[in-house]
Design a protein around this motif. Structure first.
Motif, PDB file in Angstrom:
ATOM      1  N   PRO A  16       2.528  21.560  22.498  1.00 23.99           N
ATOM      2  CA  PRO A  16       1.409  20.816  22.868  1.00 23.99           C
ATOM      3  C   PRO A  16       1.140  20.876  24.546  1.00 23.99           C
ATOM      4  O   PRO A  16       2.421  20.785  25.238  1.00 23.99           O
ATOM      5  CB  PRO A  16       2.019  19.408  22.381  1.00 23.99           C
ATOM      6  CG  PRO A  16       3.095  19.499  21.453  1.00 23.99           C
ATOM      7  CD  PRO A  16       3.441  21.081  21.676  1.00 23.99           C
ATOM      8  N   ALA A  17      -0.073  20.586  24.665  1.00 25.81           N
ATOM      9  CA  ALA A  17      -0.659  20.531  25.813  1.00 25.81           C
ATOM     10  C   ALA A  17      -0.604  21.950  26.727  1.00 25.81           C
ATOM     11  O   ALA A  17      -1.031  22.081  28.212  1.00 25.81           O
ATOM     12  CB  ALA A  17       0.102  19.563  26.975  1.00 25.81           C
ATOM     13  N   PHE A  18      -0.099  23.065  26.020  1.00 27.31           N
ATOM     14  CA  PHE A  18      -0.361  24.634  26.481  1.00 27.31           C
ATOM     15  C   PHE A  18      -1.332  25.057  25.989  1.00 27.31           C
ATOM     16  O   PHE A  18      -1.401  24.856  24.677  1.00 27.31           O
ATOM     17  CB  PHE A  18       1.177  25.174  26.462  1.00 27.31           C
ATOM     18  CG  PHE A  18       1.057  26.635  26.587  1.00 27.31           C
ATOM     19  CD1 PHE A  18       1.421  26.877  27.917  1.00 27.31           C
ATOM     20  CD2 PHE A  18       0.880  27.687  25.961  1.00 27.31           C
ATOM     21  CE1 PHE A  18       1.436  28.394  28.396  1.00 27.31           C
ATOM     22  CE2 PHE A  18       0.777  28.930  26.260  1.00 27.31           C
ATOM     23  CZ  PHE A  18       1.134  29.247  27.445  1.00 27.31           C
ATOM     24  N   ALA A  62      -3.600  16.573  31.354  1.00 25.29           N
ATOM     25  CA  ALA A  62      -4.514  15.110  30.763  1.00 25.29           C
ATOM     26  C   ALA A  62      -4.592  15.220  29.258  1.00 25.29           C
ATOM     27  O   ALA A  62      -4.877  14.433  28.716  1.00 25.29           O
ATOM     28  CB  ALA A  62      -6.070  15.501  31.157  1.00 25.29           C
ATOM     29  N   ASP A  63      -3.639  16.216  28.660  1.00 26.68           N
ATOM     30  CA  ASP A  63      -3.534  16.171  27.202  1.00 26.68           C
ATOM     31  C   ASP A  63      -2.663  14.943  26.924  1.00 26.68           C
ATOM     32  O   ASP A  63      -1.590  14.657  27.566  1.00 26.68           O
ATOM     33  CB  ASP A  63      -2.807  17.351  26.733  1.00 26.68           C
ATOM     34  CG  ASP A  63      -2.933  17.488  25.192  1.00 26.68           C
ATOM     35  OD1 ASP A  63      -3.430  18.505  24.835  1.00 26.68           O
ATOM     36  OD2 ASP A  63      -2.441  16.462  24.721  1.00 26.68           O
ATOM     37  N   ASP A  67       4.069  16.366  28.305  1.00 29.11           N
ATOM     38  CA  ASP A  67       5.361  15.520  28.343  1.00 29.11           C
ATOM     39  C   ASP A  67       5.718  16.120  29.819  1.00 29.11           C
ATOM     40  O   ASP A  67       6.031  17.192  29.873  1.00 29.11           O
ATOM     41  CB  ASP A  67       6.385  16.174  27.315  1.00 29.11           C
ATOM     42  CG  ASP A  67       7.712  15.436  27.609  1.00 29.11           C
ATOM     43  OD1 ASP A  67       8.187  14.688  28.530  1.00 29.11           O
ATOM     44  OD2 ASP A  67       8.713  15.850  26.908  1.00 29.11           O
ATOM     45  N   ALA A  68       5.750  15.238  30.703  1.00 26.15           N
ATOM     46  CA  ALA A  68       6.165  15.301  32.020  1.00 26.15           C
ATOM     47  C   ALA A  68       7.653  15.729  32.625  1.00 26.15           C
ATOM     48  O   ALA A  68       7.724  16.461  33.299  1.00 26.15           O
ATOM     49  CB  ALA A  68       5.702  14.144  32.936  1.00 26.15           C
ATOM     50  N   ALA A  69       8.433  15.592  31.375  1.00 23.17           N
ATOM     51  CA  ALA A  69       9.941  15.842  31.511  1.00 23.17           C
ATOM     52  C   ALA A  69      10.091  17.293  31.150  1.00 23.17           C
ATOM     53  O   ALA A  69      11.147  17.648  30.970  1.00 23.17           O
ATOM     54  CB  ALA A  69      10.673  14.787  30.894  1.00 23.17           C
ATOM     55  N   GLN A  70       9.141  17.731  30.321  1.00 25.09           N
ATOM     56  CA  GLN A  70       9.504  19.323  29.628  1.00 25.09           C
ATOM     57  C   GLN A  70       9.291  20.192  30.950  1.00 25.09           C
ATOM     58  O   GLN A  70       8.336  20.304  31.901  1.00 25.09           O
ATOM     59  CB  GLN A  70       7.963  19.647  28.752  1.00 25.09           C
ATOM     60  CG  GLN A  70       8.264  20.699  27.933  1.00 25.09           C
ATOM     61  CD  GLN A  70       7.297  20.887  26.802  1.00 25.09           C
ATOM     62  OE1 GLN A  70       6.426  19.919  26.731  1.00 25.09           O
ATOM     63  NE2 GLN A  70       7.013  22.048  26.423  1.00 25.09           N
ATOM     64  N   CYS A  71      10.063  21.207  30.681  1.00 25.44           N
ATOM     65  CA  CYS A  71      10.334  22.016  32.068  1.00 25.44           C
ATOM     66  C   CYS A  71       9.743  23.418  31.562  1.00 25.44           C
ATOM     67  O   CYS A  71       9.506  24.200  32.376  1.00 25.44           O
ATOM     68  CB  CYS A  71      11.713  22.240  32.680  1.00 25.44           C
ATOM     69  SG  CYS A  71      12.947  23.269  31.723  1.00 25.44           S
ATOM     70  N   VAL A  72       9.932  23.828  30.239  1.00 25.77           N
ATOM     71  CA  VAL A  72       9.280  25.024  29.777  1.00 25.77           C
ATOM     72  C   VAL A  72       8.280  25.013  28.835  1.00 25.77           C
ATOM     73  O   VAL A  72       8.463  24.147  27.837  1.00 25.77           O
ATOM     74  CB  VAL A  72      10.425  26.008  29.189  1.00 25.77           C
ATOM     75  CG1 VAL A  72      10.047  27.272  28.889  1.00 25.77           C
ATOM     76  CG2 VAL A  72      11.404  26.138  30.273  1.00 25.77           C
ATOM     77  N   TRP A  73       7.088  25.561  28.905  1.00 25.71           N
ATOM     78  CA  TRP A  73       5.976  25.603  27.801  1.00 25.71           C
ATOM     79  C   TRP A  73       6.009  26.971  27.231  1.00 25.71           C
ATOM     80  O   TRP A  73       6.283  28.101  27.997  1.00 25.71           O
ATOM     81  CB  TRP A  73       4.863  25.198  28.227  1.00 25.71           C
ATOM     82  CG  TRP A  73       4.585  23.879  28.716  1.00 25.71           C
ATOM     83  CD1 TRP A  73       4.127  22.933  27.854  1.00 25.71           C
ATOM     84  CD2 TRP A  73       5.141  23.128  29.723  1.00 25.71           C
ATOM     85  NE1 TRP A  73       4.001  21.637  28.321  1.00 25.71           N
ATOM     86  CE2 TRP A  73       4.818  21.730  29.789  1.00 25.71           C
ATOM     87  CE3 TRP A  73       5.777  23.500  30.952  1.00 25.71           C
ATOM     88  CZ2 TRP A  73       4.861  20.670  30.619  1.00 25.71           C
ATOM     89  CZ3 TRP A  73       6.090  22.376  31.990  1.00 25.71           C
ATOM     90  CH2 TRP A  73       5.785  21.051  31.571  1.00 25.71           C
TER      91      TRP A  73
END
Ligand code: CA
Ligand code: CA
Ligand code: CA
Length: 181
Positions: A16-18, A62-63, A67-73
């Motif tokens: 998500p968000a990527f 902006a999605d 998730d601001a805590a996610q570190c790898v997409w």
């Protein structure tokens, strides 16, 4: 590449968000987004077979699912040939993007120390994080303890003693050696 090739990039699955973005090729010159399974974009020029398109990969803060805590997409894609050459699909391949610097990829990488909590020593205080990061040979760490970390790169930076991008029993031996110092 020969003109008989017509290569498309297709989304298998993205976090998500990527998303992949191709500027100026959507309706009315809008950006084309590659963000859902099956979304695809033609990479090659049908006339020449040359790969002429450039996809930009973007993490969209902006999605709603960002998730601001996610570190790898992660984005998993495959290549498809729709030309007369008719090659089969490529195996899916996964691209990974992160905002956290990877220690082993630095220009002059420092070795792992095991001092996860940056207390200055490697000892039992670092053990809970090691246990959380331990995932086994050739597995990406999947820490899921917000009080410690949810970032696999934090794990690799602290505990991947042999820099092979996992935290396994070989790294456990490294951790024990470091804790003995
Ligand atoms: Ca420590
Ligand atoms: Ca290993
Ligand atoms: Ca390792």
């Amino acid at each position: 590449m020969a003109p008989s090739h017509d290569v498309w990039l297709e989304v298998v699955e993205v976090d998500p968000a990527f998303r992949g973005v191709v500027l100026g090729v959507g309706p009315g010159g809008a950006a084309l987004l590659l963000q859902n399974p099956g979304d695809s974009h033609e990479l090659s020029d049908p006339a020449t077979g040359a790969l002429h398109e450039h996809v930009v990969f973007h993490i969209n803060s902006a999605d709603a699912a960002y998730d601001a805590a996610q570190c790898v997409w992660h984005g998993t894609f495959k290549l498809r040939d729709e030309g007369p050459s008719g090659h089969g699909d490529s195996a899916p391949f996964t691209l990974r993007f992160s905002r956290v610097p990877v220690r082993s990829q630095a220009e002059s990488p420092l070795p792992a120390t095991g001092d996860f909590d940056q207390s200055g020593t490697t000892d039992l205080g670092d053990w809970p994080a090691f246990a959380e990061c331990l995932a086994g040979t050739a597995q990406s760490p999947a820490p899921n303890e917000p009080a410690l970390t949810t970032c696999e790169i934090d794990c690799l930076n602290a505990f991947d003693f042999d820099d092979d991008l996992d935290v396994d029993l070989a790294d456990y031996a490294g951790f024990q050696r470091a804790a003995g110092n």
